[in-house]
Design a protein around this motif. Sequence first.
Motif, short mmCIF file in Angstrom:
data_model
loop_
_atom_site.label_atom_id
_atom_site.label_comp_id
_atom_site.label_asym_id
_atom_site.label_seq_id
_atom_site.Cartn_x
_atom_site.Cartn_y
_atom_site.Cartn_z
N GLU A 211 -2.99 82.11 47.84
CA GLU A 211 -2.42 81.28 48.93
C GLU A 211 -3.60 80.53 49.59
OE1 GLU A 211 0.88 81.61 52.44
OE2 GLU A 211 0.59 83.49 50.89
N GLY A 212 -3.24 79.45 49.89
CA GLY A 212 -4.20 78.47 50.63
C GLY A 212 -3.57 77.75 51.82
N ARG A 213 -4.08 76.75 52.42
CA ARG A 213 -3.47 76.18 53.49
C ARG A 213 -2.50 75.40 52.96
NH1 ARG A 213 -9.03 73.21 55.29
NH2 ARG A 213 -9.50 72.09 53.18
N ARG A 214 -2.13 74.92 51.88
CA ARG A 214 -1.22 74.28 51.38
C ARG A 214 0.16 75.10 50.72
NH1 ARG A 214 -1.26 68.50 51.44
NH2 ARG A 214 0.85 68.99 51.10
N GLY A 215 -0.27 76.45 50.88
CA GLY A 215 1.01 77.17 50.31
C GLY A 215 0.56 77.97 49.35
N LYS A 216 1.22 78.32 48.31
CA LYS A 216 0.81 79.08 47.30
C LYS A 216 0.55 78.40 45.82
CE LYS A 216 4.41 82.84 48.42
NZ LYS A 216 3.50 83.63 48.89
N ILE A 217 -0.57 78.96 45.30
CA ILE A 217 -1.22 78.25 44.19
C ILE A 217 -0.15 78.16 42.94
CG2 ILE A 217 -1.95 80.58 43.12
CD1 ILE A 217 -3.62 76.90 43.13
N GLY A 218 0.89 78.84 42.93
CA GLY A 218 1.74 78.80 41.83
C GLY A 218 2.78 77.53 41.97
N LYS A 219 2.70 77.09 43.27
CA LYS A 219 3.40 75.78 43.57
C LYS A 219 2.75 74.53 43.34
CE LYS A 219 6.12 73.83 47.26
NZ LYS A 219 6.60 73.89 48.84
N HIS A 220 1.41 74.72 43.04
CA HIS A 220 0.49 74.03 42.81
C HIS A 220 -0.27 73.77 41.44
CE1 HIS A 220 1.06 73.66 47.38
NE2 HIS A 220 0.76 72.51 47.15
N SER A 221 0.28 74.71 40.67
CA SER A 221 -0.36 74.85 39.24
C SER A 221 -0.28 73.32 38.58
CB SER A 221 0.16 75.48 38.49
OG SER A 221 -0.38 76.04 37.18
N LEU A 222 -1.40 72.91 38.21
CA LEU A 222 -1.73 71.60 37.71
C LEU A 222 -1.46 70.42 38.72
CD1 LEU A 222 0.08 72.16 34.03
CD2 LEU A 222 -2.55 72.56 34.78
#
Length: 264
Positions: A211-222
Amino acid sequence: MTEKQPWLKEKQVQLSELIDECTQHEQQLLICELLQRFTFLDGPGFQAAIQGIADYIQNDLGLSAADCSIAASENGRYADSSQLVVYSLKTANWKSYDWNTTSFVSSLSELVGSAAKNTLIIVDEFIGTGETAEKKVKWIRDQLSSTGANPKIYIAVVAGMEDGIKRVSAGVDGIFSAHKLQKGISDAYTEAEVQPNIDAMKALETTLGAEGRRGKIGKHSLGYKGSESLYSRANGNTPNNVFPIFWWEVRKDGSLRATVLTCI
């Protein structure tokens, strides 16, 4: 690489750390190839895109200040790059002196009051998946339906993903993007090369914090919803549609990364 992408000359430490994070040669090669194909706009490049939007409005569409209002696509409470775009359009080279400060509207909410114009131009910096732009067009149409106004609606952006542009185009009278972008992996390699490169990128993403400041990494994969975007600009906030390996600020162990790009 820095000859092709001069902006990286000021990111030598961050670039070195990024390359060091690649434990496989294939990962290093992929990162270098993606960076070489990156669309990164410096100041003049951004202003050229702004002029492209102005020329689309006045030349391609043949519109005058009396015909249309130009508005930022923002309609929330937080700062948005679309406001920079509409503000920058004030300094574009307009052929007529009729264009004045009242032609440029700060938000979609304010645009509703300009519905007496025959045409509304919604501007933004970037279209990724097209989901947000599509929702904003629906919102403005819903607002206008109660007024009885039925103006033409166009969208103009500095850069946009081809898939997102195609999605949004069905709901507007026209759309313009100064830079049309393809997916960084899926549209750039042969069919046999795509999946290995996707796998290499996803392996790199496992080193990033959950998780980062833009949310969960899974939501941002690729990139957000798999956008695979390669776009940013000088002094700009990188869209979350860009591969997170370039901007995700925290590692899996919780330590902070020195990233080549920033996305807040």
